[in-house]
Enzyme design. Structure first.
Site, mmCIF file in Angstrom:
data_model
loop_
_atom_site.group_PDB
_atom_site.id
_atom_site.type_symbol
_atom_site.label_atom_id
_atom_site.label_comp_id
_atom_site.label_asym_id
_atom_site.label_seq_id
_atom_site.Cartn_x
_atom_site.Cartn_y
_atom_site.Cartn_z
ATOM 1 N N ALA A 118 0.913 -19.486 -0.958
ATOM 2 C CA ALA A 118 1.373 -19.701 0.422
ATOM 3 C C ALA A 118 1.332 -18.396 1.217
ATOM 4 O O ALA A 118 1.629 -17.343 0.653
ATOM 5 C CB ALA A 118 2.802 -20.247 0.415
ATOM 6 N N GLY A 120 -1.618 -19.542 2.412
ATOM 7 C CA GLY A 120 -2.937 -20.142 2.229
ATOM 8 C C GLY A 120 -4.114 -19.327 2.726
ATOM 9 O O GLY A 120 -5.237 -19.819 2.761
ATOM 10 N N CYS A 238 -0.337 -6.175 -1.499
ATOM 11 C CA CYS A 238 -0.471 -5.456 -0.228
ATOM 12 C C CYS A 238 0.518 -4.294 -0.224
ATOM 13 O O CYS A 238 1.275 -4.114 0.719
ATOM 14 C CB CYS A 238 -0.282 -6.398 0.965
ATOM 15 S SG CYS A 238 1.292 -7.242 0.981
HETATM 16 N N1 SAM Z 1 -1.930 -15.505 -1.237
HETATM 17 C C1 SAM Z 1 -1.123 -15.766 -0.057
HETATM 18 C C2 SAM Z 1 -2.030 -15.759 1.165
HETATM 19 O O1 SAM Z 1 -3.092 -15.152 1.121
HETATM 20 O O2 SAM Z 1 -1.686 -16.403 2.158
HETATM 21 C C3 SAM Z 1 0.011 -14.779 0.066
HETATM 22 C C4 SAM Z 1 0.864 -14.743 -1.176
HETATM 23 S S1 SAM Z 1 2.285 -13.739 -1.049
HETATM 24 C C5 SAM Z 1 1.667 -12.154 -1.128
HETATM 25 C C6 SAM Z 1 3.027 -13.980 -2.612
HETATM 26 C C7 SAM Z 1 3.537 -15.361 -2.908
HETATM 27 O O3 SAM Z 1 4.111 -15.339 -4.227
HETATM 28 C C8 SAM Z 1 4.635 -15.861 -1.982
HETATM 29 O O4 SAM Z 1 4.249 -17.070 -1.376
HETATM 30 C C9 SAM Z 1 5.839 -16.060 -2.901
HETATM 31 O O5 SAM Z 1 6.628 -17.178 -2.557
HETATM 32 C C10 SAM Z 1 5.202 -16.237 -4.248
HETATM 33 N N2 SAM Z 1 6.090 -15.898 -5.382
HETATM 34 C C11 SAM Z 1 7.306 -15.304 -5.356
HETATM 35 N N3 SAM Z 1 7.813 -15.206 -6.594
HETATM 36 C C12 SAM Z 1 6.907 -15.735 -7.435
HETATM 37 C C13 SAM Z 1 6.865 -15.943 -8.844
HETATM 38 N N4 SAM Z 1 7.859 -15.554 -9.633
HETATM 39 N N5 SAM Z 1 5.773 -16.546 -9.347
HETATM 40 C C14 SAM Z 1 4.757 -16.930 -8.550
HETATM 41 N N6 SAM Z 1 4.755 -16.763 -7.220
HETATM 42 C C15 SAM Z 1 5.801 -16.176 -6.669
#
Ligand code: SAM
Length: 460
Positions: A118, A120, A238
């Site tokens: 998310a 996306g 990031c």
């Molecule tokens: N890939 C996305 C994009 O390009 O739009 C952004 C992802 S963001 C950097 C990281 C995501 O990891 C967040 O949506 C967060 O909710 C999720 N996240 C948080 N804790 C997590 C966990 N323990 N395992 C997997 N995902 C996790």
């Protein structure tokens, strides 16, 4: 405090970066106080970047060197509000954030997992690189964020995406080493976003960096189990913090000796990983770092690993029984014959409650995993009829609907349609409404009017 009121960049962060970067630090520090960069990635499932350039209603900058479908954006423009955005013609994204999907390099027809997906940005990019073919599982652990992910996927109009709302552990327990490629775009301390995200500046601390590194190691260790023998794993963040970047990879390689680094190409402005910042193995210079003083984008890190070849991957059977009950099949076929000009493979149709889905060609058994979205929601069965759903309109390519009502971008009629108003129109039955030829929603022609079926939740 309002979300984006100015917050100083933490001085402890700057001190650390000064130590790491040495002579480079003044240029870095200047860039960090500059304006954030933004970009626009064209949805190549719907049109080419060249085609988009000819119709773009706002100024496009240079092409992004590492992403052929994207342009940098300049000036005060708000492409997020344009009807082309609602039609899924592009995704707005920091140019640096376009690197992970390109570097992972998914192919049409593969099985790909985006583990932390998310909202996306990378999922839509992966789906386009896969030409909408094969299987892309886009997972988001957080309930609150998964809806936004599903909506962005629907707008994109890709037919090969299943959105799940699961923990990495449950996915690994279910699938085992199933995926050709796995992307872990990990939650991180967000230092690379400091130019545009005041919240990230405010929340930052060394304790947070350490906490993120622990979480990232846990996620990546589970992700490693989801990669098939001979498959690829791309890890990205990031942030600049080496504990969350090279440090996490070094730990993975120690714990999973069957993974090896794949040196990444260095596009203009990219530099290699910095293992020396954290006393890690020199091999980690095969990762890439994107710095805002070296390119037009925010801070990013990416590293690609390959799992050794080995036994064939574990097989998860194909899931849902195919074939529709006779009466429903009749309703669907009647609708398709009257409204569509595209053949959809009936083997891929699945009913869930009253809804009909067009599932990805490689849909495996998801067992008891929580699925939020599977392929394309085609529509719903209502008593004696079939009613199309909004995502079907966005999945259709120009020319794939028999009835169409074309509205011009910027026209009062289009604004009225997007506000939910009924329009005058000489069409009858289900009609795809298009913006300059690109499907944007449904209407139903009845006695000289077009009844509006643009959903409220999608209005700008
Ligand atoms: N890939 C996305 C994009 O390009 O739009 C952004 C992802 S963001 C950097 C990281 C995501 O990891 C967040 O949506 C967060 O909710 C999720 N996240 C948080 N804790 C997590 C966990 N323990 N395992 C997997 N995902 C996790």
């Amino acid at each position: 405090m309002p979300a984006n009121s100015p917050v100083p960049i933490p001085s402890l962060f700057l001190d650390r970066m000064s130590t790491f970067l040495g002579d480079e630090f003044p240029a870095f520090s200047k860039a960090m106080n500059g304006v954030p960069r933004s970009g626009l990635r064209v949805n190549t499932l719907k049109l080419t970047p060249q085609q988009f350039k000819t119709i773009a209603p706002f100024e496009l900058g240079e092409s992004v060197a590492w992403c052929p479908a994207a342009f940098s954006l300049t000036g005060e423009q708000r492409p997020g509000l344009h009807a082309y955005h609602m039609a899924g013609l592009y995704y707005l994204q920091d140019p640096s954030a376009m690197s992970p999907a390109e570097l992972l390099g998914p192919q049409a027809g593969e099985r790909v997992l985006d583990l932390a997906a998310a909202p996306g940005g990378k999922t839509t990019h992966l789906a386009a690189l896969m030409n909408g073919e094969g299987l892309l599982v886009a997972n988001e652990i957080k309930n609150k964020r998964v809806g936004h992910l599903a909506q962005n996927v629907e707008r994109w109009g890709a037919g090969n995406v299943v959105v799940t709302n699961e923990s990495p552990e449950r996915l690994a327990d279910h699938f085992g080493p199933y995926f050709d490629r796995v992307l872990v775009d990990a939650p991180c301390s967000g230092e690379g976003m400091f130019r545009k995200d005041m919240g990230a500046r405010q929340d930052w601390s060394l304790e947070m960096v350490a906490g993120c590194a622990v979480r990232q190691k846990n996620i990546l260790h589970v992700a490693a189990k989801l990669v098939r023998p001979g498959g690829h794993l791309l890890y990205s963040t990031c942030t600049f913090a080496p504990e969350e970047d090279e440090g996490v990879i070094a730990q993975l390689m120690e714990d999973f000796p069957d993974f090896e680094m794949v040196a990444l190409p260095q596009f203009p402005g990219f530099v290699g990983g910095r293992p020396e910042w954290i006393g890690a193995n020199a091999e980690l210079s095969g990762a890439v770092r994107l710095f805002p003083h070296r390119l037009e984008g925010e801070g990013h890190f990416a590293c690609l690993l390959k799992k050794a070849d080995g036994l064939p991957r574990e097989h998860v059977g194909v899931a849902w029984s195919s074939g529709l009950p006779r009466q429903l099949a009749g309703l669907w076929r009647g609708f398709a014959a009257e409204v569509l000009q595209v053949e959809l493979d009936e083997e891929r149709l699945q009913v869930a409650g009253e809804r009909l889905y067009y599932t990805p060609e490689l849909t495996p058994d998801f067992g008891r995993l929580r699925i939020v979205h599977a392929g394309v929601w085609l529509g719903s069965f209502k008593k004696e009829r079939f009613e199309p759903a909004h995502p079907l309109a966005l999945f259709l390519k120009p020319g794939q609907a028999k009835n169409r009502h074309d509205l011009a971008a910027g026209s009062p009629a289009l604004s009225a349609y997007l506000r939910g108003e009924t329009l005058p129109a000489e069409t009858s039955g289900w009609t795809v409404v298009t913006v300059d030829g690109f499907p944007i929603g449904w209407g139903k022609g009845v006695q000289g009017t077009l009844k509006n079926h643009f959903p409220r939740g999608w209005m700008a």
